[in-house]
Motif scaffolding. Structure first.
Motif, PDB file in Angstrom:
ATOM      1  N   PHE A  92     -22.969 -45.075  -5.901  1.00 23.24           N
ATOM      2  CA  PHE A  92     -21.960 -44.362  -6.691  1.00 23.24           C
ATOM      3  C   PHE A  92     -22.325 -42.891  -6.763  1.00 23.24           C
ATOM      4  CE2 PHE A  92     -18.668 -44.861  -9.979  1.00 23.24           C
ATOM      5  CZ  PHE A  92     -18.065 -46.017  -9.543  1.00 23.24           C
ATOM      6  N   SER A  93     -21.335 -42.037  -6.931  1.00 22.76           N
ATOM      7  CA  SER A  93     -21.559 -40.601  -7.125  1.00 22.76           C
ATOM      8  C   SER A  93     -20.452 -40.072  -8.038  1.00 22.76           C
ATOM      9  CB  SER A  93     -21.524 -39.859  -5.783  1.00 22.76           C
ATOM     10  OG  SER A  93     -20.214 -39.887  -5.234  1.00 22.76           O
ATOM     11  N   ASP A  94     -20.618 -38.831  -8.481  1.00 21.00           N
ATOM     12  CA  ASP A  94     -19.571 -38.196  -9.283  1.00 21.00           C
ATOM     13  C   ASP A  94     -18.255 -38.128  -8.509  1.00 21.00           C
ATOM     14  OD1 ASP A  94     -20.924 -37.741 -11.673  1.00 21.00           O
ATOM     15  OD2 ASP A  94     -21.761 -35.841 -10.973  1.00 21.00           O
ATOM     16  N   ASP A  95     -18.345 -37.891  -7.200  1.00 18.13           N
ATOM     17  CA  ASP A  95     -17.140 -37.803  -6.371  1.00 18.13           C
ATOM     18  C   ASP A  95     -16.374 -39.121  -6.393  1.00 18.13           C
ATOM     19  OD1 ASP A  95     -15.746 -35.959  -4.388  1.00 18.13           O
ATOM     20  OD2 ASP A  95     -15.951 -37.799  -3.205  1.00 18.13           O
ATOM     21  N   LEU A  96     -17.067 -40.226  -6.217  1.00 19.69           N
ATOM     22  CA  LEU A  96     -16.425 -41.538  -6.254  1.00 19.69           C
ATOM     23  C   LEU A  96     -15.874 -41.828  -7.650  1.00 19.69           C
ATOM     24  CD1 LEU A  96     -15.694 -44.200  -4.879  1.00 19.69           C
ATOM     25  CD2 LEU A  96     -17.999 -45.008  -5.400  1.00 19.69           C
ATOM     26  N   GLY A 122     -21.497 -54.689 -15.007  1.00 25.06           N
ATOM     27  CA  GLY A 122     -21.857 -55.817 -14.162  1.00 25.06           C
ATOM     28  C   GLY A 122     -22.553 -55.450 -12.879  1.00 25.06           C
ATOM     29  N   MET A 123     -22.233 -54.287 -12.363  1.00 20.40           N
ATOM     30  CA  MET A 123     -22.770 -53.910 -11.056  1.00 20.40           C
ATOM     31  C   MET A 123     -24.133 -53.240 -11.175  1.00 20.40           C
ATOM     32  SD  MET A 123     -19.371 -52.517  -9.158  1.00 20.40           S
ATOM     33  CE  MET A 123     -18.497 -53.640  -8.103  1.00 20.40           C
ATOM     34  N   ASN A 124     -24.920 -53.422 -10.155  1.00 22.66           N
ATOM     35  CA  ASN A 124     -26.208 -52.768 -10.035  1.00 22.66           C
ATOM     36  C   ASN A 124     -25.954 -51.440  -9.319  1.00 22.66           C
ATOM     37  OD1 ASN A 124     -28.906 -52.146  -9.791  1.00 22.66           O
ATOM     38  ND2 ASN A 124     -29.334 -53.700  -8.241  1.00 22.66           N
ATOM     39  N   ILE A 125     -25.806 -50.373 -10.088  1.00 25.87           N
ATOM     40  CA  ILE A 125     -25.384 -49.070  -9.555  1.00 25.87           C
ATOM     41  C   ILE A 125     -26.585 -48.236  -9.125  1.00 25.87           C
ATOM     42  CG2 ILE A 125     -24.230 -46.881 -10.136  1.00 25.87           C
ATOM     43  CD1 ILE A 125     -22.316 -49.262  -9.869  1.00 25.87           C
ATOM     44  N   HIS A 126     -26.476 -47.680  -7.930  1.00 23.17           N
ATOM     45  CA  HIS A 126     -27.446 -46.701  -7.420  1.00 23.17           C
ATOM     46  C   HIS A 126     -26.697 -45.366  -7.388  1.00 23.17           C
ATOM     47  CE1 HIS A 126     -30.748 -45.042  -5.061  1.00 23.17           C
ATOM     48  NE2 HIS A 126     -29.814 -44.465  -4.324  1.00 23.17           N
ATOM     49  N   PHE A 127     -26.922 -44.514  -8.373  1.00 25.53           N
ATOM     50  CA  PHE A 127     -26.171 -43.262  -8.519  1.00 25.53           C
ATOM     51  C   PHE A 127     -26.869 -42.136  -7.764  1.00 25.53           C
ATOM     52  CE2 PHE A 127     -23.929 -39.801 -10.451  1.00 25.53           C
ATOM     53  CZ  PHE A 127     -22.699 -40.355 -10.778  1.00 25.53           C
ATOM     54  N   VAL A 128     -26.101 -41.414  -6.948  1.00 25.04           N
ATOM     55  CA  VAL A 128     -26.648 -40.278  -6.203  1.00 25.04           C
ATOM     56  C   VAL A 128     -25.929 -38.999  -6.619  1.00 25.04           C
ATOM     57  CG1 VAL A 128     -27.372 -41.644  -4.213  1.00 25.04           C
ATOM     58  CG2 VAL A 128     -25.114 -40.614  -4.217  1.00 25.04           C
ATOM     59  N   MET A 129     -26.673 -37.919  -6.643  1.00 22.84           N
ATOM     60  CA  MET A 129     -26.109 -36.596  -6.938  1.00 22.84           C
ATOM     61  C   MET A 129     -25.814 -35.908  -5.617  1.00 22.84           C
ATOM     62  SD  MET A 129     -26.090 -36.700 -10.186  1.00 22.84           S
ATOM     63  CE  MET A 129     -25.665 -35.042 -10.633  1.00 22.84           C
ATOM     64  N   LEU A 130     -24.627 -35.316  -5.506  1.00 22.16           N
ATOM     65  CA  LEU A 130     -24.236 -34.641  -4.280  1.00 22.16           C
ATOM     66  C   LEU A 130     -24.402 -33.134  -4.409  1.00 22.16           C
ATOM     67  CD1 LEU A 130     -20.946 -36.529  -3.341  1.00 22.16           C
ATOM     68  CD2 LEU A 130     -23.296 -37.039  -2.665  1.00 22.16           C
ATOM     69  N   ASP A 131     -24.796 -32.523  -3.313  1.00 27.63           N
ATOM     70  CA  ASP A 131     -24.885 -31.077  -3.206  1.00 27.63           C
ATOM     71  C   ASP A 131     -23.534 -30.606  -2.648  1.00 27.63           C
ATOM     72  OD1 ASP A 131     -25.233 -28.463  -2.348  1.00 27.63           O
ATOM     73  OD2 ASP A 131     -27.214 -28.823  -1.484  1.00 27.63           O
ATOM     74  N   MET A 132     -22.749 -29.926  -3.458  1.00 28.23           N
ATOM     75  CA  MET A 132     -21.399 -29.533  -3.032  1.00 28.23           C
ATOM     76  C   MET A 132     -21.424 -28.551  -1.863  1.00 28.23           C
ATOM     77  SD  MET A 132     -19.824 -31.679  -4.651  1.00 28.23           S
ATOM     78  CE  MET A 132     -18.193 -31.332  -4.046  1.00 28.23           C
ATOM     79  N   ASP A 133     -22.474 -27.763  -1.725  1.00 24.72           N
ATOM     80  CA  ASP A 133     -22.595 -26.895  -0.546  1.00 24.72           C
ATOM     81  C   ASP A 133     -22.735 -27.747   0.711  1.00 24.72           C
ATOM     82  OD1 ASP A 133     -22.408 -24.574  -2.050  1.00 24.72           O
ATOM     83  OD2 ASP A 133     -24.589 -24.391  -2.280  1.00 24.72           O
ATOM     84  N   GLU A 134     -23.462 -28.845   0.595  1.00 24.87           N
ATOM     85  CA  GLU A 134     -23.622 -29.737   1.736  1.00 24.87           C
ATOM     86  C   GLU A 134     -22.302 -30.428   2.073  1.00 24.87           C
ATOM     87  OE1 GLU A 134     -26.572 -33.254   3.302  1.00 24.87           O
ATOM     88  OE2 GLU A 134     -27.093 -32.168   1.481  1.00 24.87           O
ATOM     89  N   VAL A 135     -21.506 -30.762   1.070  1.00 20.04           N
ATOM     90  CA  VAL A 135     -20.189 -31.347   1.301  1.00 20.04           C
ATOM     91  C   VAL A 135     -19.336 -30.366   2.095  1.00 20.04           C
ATOM     92  CG1 VAL A 135     -18.045 -32.145   0.208  1.00 20.04           C
ATOM     93  CG2 VAL A 135     -20.259 -32.863  -0.724  1.00 20.04           C
TER      94      VAL A 135
END
Length: 152
Positions: free
Chosen positions: A47-51, A78-91
């Protein structure tokens, strides 16, 4: 028996369709991943902020803000969430350098950052573009995922 992936990214459309139609392939995937259950499955859902923003935006448009909140409540409980932070410059760089559709750049980067083993989406063009990348992960439609991993 096919080994189930340990880390999966579900596209926005899988959450929306699965929440609206629990008996669909998307709904079966959500159930398998722990959606709305009180036990945490072993699979990690990336999961990420974008999603998160995409799910909120689409669910509000399809249903309403309460339905968007209900979907996210079921995810968090319920879900086992693996949250990642995105670098918007990389996007932004990704959008320039690769043939990923611009609306999918954040999702693609979520998969890469979260070290996805599998990406599930109903968006055929996005699946084809992501699968063509050199550091690609397995890309499947919900029907393909259920046939391969959840067949009884």
């Amino acid at each position: 028996m096919v080994k189930l992936p340990n880390r999966v990214l579900l596209d926005t459309n899988v959450f929306i369709i699965g929440a609206a139609e629990p008996s669909s392939d998307s709904g079966r995937i959500l159930t398998w991943a722990g959606y709305g259950r009180q036990q945490t499955p072993t699979v990690e859902i990336i999961f990420s902020d974008d999603l998160l923003d995409q799910i909120r935006r689409v669910a509000k448009r399809v249903g309403n803000k309460d339905w968007a909140g209900e979907i996210l409540n079921q995810v968090w409980h319920g879900m086992n969430i693996h949250f990642v932070m995105l670098d918007m410059d990389e996007v932004q760089r990704l959008m320039k350098d690769r043939p990923i559709p611009s609306e999918g750049a954040g999702i693609y980067l979520t998969a890469i950052s979260g070290e996805a083993e599998c990406f599930v989406s109903t968006n055929r063009s996005f699946i084809r573009a992501a699968a063509a990348e050199p550091d690609a992960f397995e890309c499947l439609s919900p029907a393909e995922f259920t046939a391969k991993y959840l067949a009884e």
